[in-house]
Every structure is written in C-alpha cells, then in structure tokens.
Motif scaffolding. Structure first.
Motif, short mmCIF file in Angstrom:
data_model
loop_
_atom_site.label_atom_id
_atom_site.label_comp_id
_atom_site.label_asym_id
_atom_site.label_seq_id
_atom_site.Cartn_x
_atom_site.Cartn_y
_atom_site.Cartn_z
N ALA A 120 6.78 42.22 0.58
CA ALA A 120 8.19 42.06 0.94
C ALA A 120 8.46 40.63 1.38
CB ALA A 120 8.56 43.02 2.06
N GLN A 121 9.69 40.17 1.13
CA GLN A 121 10.16 38.89 1.65
C GLN A 121 10.68 39.14 3.06
OE1 GLN A 121 10.45 35.74 0.53
NE2 GLN A 121 9.58 36.06 -1.50
N GLN A 122 10.18 38.39 4.01
CA GLN A 122 10.61 38.56 5.40
C GLN A 122 10.17 37.35 6.21
OE1 GLN A 122 8.48 42.13 6.53
NE2 GLN A 122 6.97 40.93 7.60
N PRO A 123 10.69 37.19 7.42
CA PRO A 123 10.18 36.12 8.29
C PRO A 123 8.73 36.43 8.69
CG PRO A 123 12.31 36.89 9.05
CD PRO A 123 11.88 37.84 7.98
N VAL A 124 7.86 35.44 8.52
CA VAL A 124 6.44 35.59 8.85
C VAL A 124 6.02 34.47 9.78
CG1 VAL A 124 5.87 36.80 6.71
CG2 VAL A 124 5.71 34.32 6.80
N ARG A 125 4.95 34.70 10.51
CA ARG A 125 4.43 33.68 11.41
C ARG A 125 3.72 32.59 10.62
NH1 ARG A 125 1.47 36.32 16.35
NH2 ARG A 125 3.14 35.81 17.77
N TRP A 126 3.92 31.36 11.02
CA TRP A 126 3.30 30.21 10.37
C TRP A 126 1.96 29.95 11.05
CZ3 TRP A 126 2.41 25.05 12.00
CH2 TRP A 126 2.09 24.18 10.97
N LEU A 127 0.86 30.14 10.32
CA LEU A 127 -0.51 29.97 10.81
C LEU A 127 -0.77 30.79 12.08
CD1 LEU A 127 -1.23 26.18 10.23
CD2 LEU A 127 -2.16 28.11 8.99
N GLY A 128 -0.11 31.92 12.22
CA GLY A 128 -0.32 32.78 13.37
C GLY A 128 0.35 32.31 14.64
N LEU A 129 1.10 31.23 14.58
CA LEU A 129 1.79 30.69 15.76
C LEU A 129 3.10 31.44 15.96
CD1 LEU A 129 1.13 26.92 15.05
CD2 LEU A 129 -0.04 28.37 16.69
#
Length: 186
Positions: free
Chosen positions: A120-129
C-alpha cells in the motif's frame, strides 16, 4: 565467483519457470531479501567501534585495572550483540508463519492467522526515524485485528530498501507469494 549466501536474490533472478517458492527446505526461517547497505554499514561501524573498545580493554588490563578492563570488555560485547541483532532485523518467512524481527522484539504470526499481505501507498518512517515520508509499505493484515492496528512488515524507506525500489518490489512480491501459498494450506 559464486557467493552462496546470496541465494535469495540469485534464486529469484535465475528462475525461468514460475516456481513460487525457490527454496528446498521451507521449514527453516528465511529472509527473502538481502540486508540493505544502510543496515550493513551501520553494523560495520558498530563492529569497528567494538574493536576500538576491545583494544582499550587490553590497554586498561595492561595498566593493572582489571575492573575497568572488564567494564570495557562488557561494553564491547554489548556493542557486538547490538550489531548482530541489527543485521538480524527484518521479515522472515517459513512454512510455520511470518516473523517480524525488530531490534528488541520478535513477533511470529502463524499462516492460519494471516488474512492478507498487501502493498500500500502510505506515510512511512524514513530509516526508522520519527520523520515520515510518502512511500510504499508491505502490510500484514491479521484475521483477529482491527483495521487501525496494522503495522508494516517492510517499507521502501527502511534501512534495507532505501534507494533500492526494485529490491523492495522483489521482496514484497516474494513475501506475498509465500503468504498466498501457505494461507491456502493452513
């Protein structure tokens, strides 16, 4: 020079037929992708730091301070364990289920409890930050969970797939194939 530890990518690339599961022994836990360069680089830096701490422990031991040397050696062991756990993080699959390994926790979901695995397309964390960006995520939907509690198994912005979109698509497709295969038999 063949590198047998890269079997996940090589087996996926070399399959001419449509074999969904290219592994012989499906009872062992496998990560269907290689760790990314960000994860490997961070682990290498931790191991480099551990080597310096071990050298400091030896120097402190020669200075007749065994307590300080033991503290440094214990710190080095903790850093090495952290680097190894960092390399172990990710999504693992087997005939038993789906396993999500985080830094401090491990969650295993049997295939009987998996409703679907989808991208799915969704907001995700960048490098776990804490910072989030728009990206793709592979989401596990369990049979017994509400819609708001879904956590991504993989994202295209984590340490394994940053700037490797083809690798993310291959890994997501591979995990979806495992889920489709074993949800039918569970």
């Amino acid at each position: 020079m063949p590198l047998p530890f890269l079997t996940a990518d090589r087996a996926f690339d070399e399959t001419a037929d449509d074999a969904a599961l290219p592994f012989d022994d499906r009872d062992h836990w496998r990560r269907p992708y290689r760790p990314g360069p960000w994860r490997v680089g961070a682990a290498a830096l931790l191991l480099l730091l551990a080597s310096y701490v071990l050298v400091a422990a030896v120097i402190i031991a020669f200075a007749d301070s065994l307590a300080g040397s033991a503290i440094c050696a214990g710190l080095a062991v903790a850093i090495i364990a952290s680097a190894l756990r960092l390399l172990r993080m990710g999504t693992w699959v087997s005939a038993h289920g789906l396993r999500r390994v985080a830094f401090l926790t491990t969650q295993t979901v049997p295939w009987a409890q998996v409703a679907t695995v989808r991208t799915a397309q969704q907001p995700v964390r960048w490098l776990g930050l804490p910072r989030t960006v728009q990206g793709q995520a592979l989401i596990l939907v369990r049979r017994d969970e509400r819609a708001g509690e879904q956590q991504p198994l993989l994202t295209d912005r984590n340490a394994d797939f940053m700037a490797r979109h083809e690798a993310f698509n291959r890994a997501a497709d591979s995990i979806e194939v495992w889920a489709d295969e074993y949800r039918r038999t569970a």
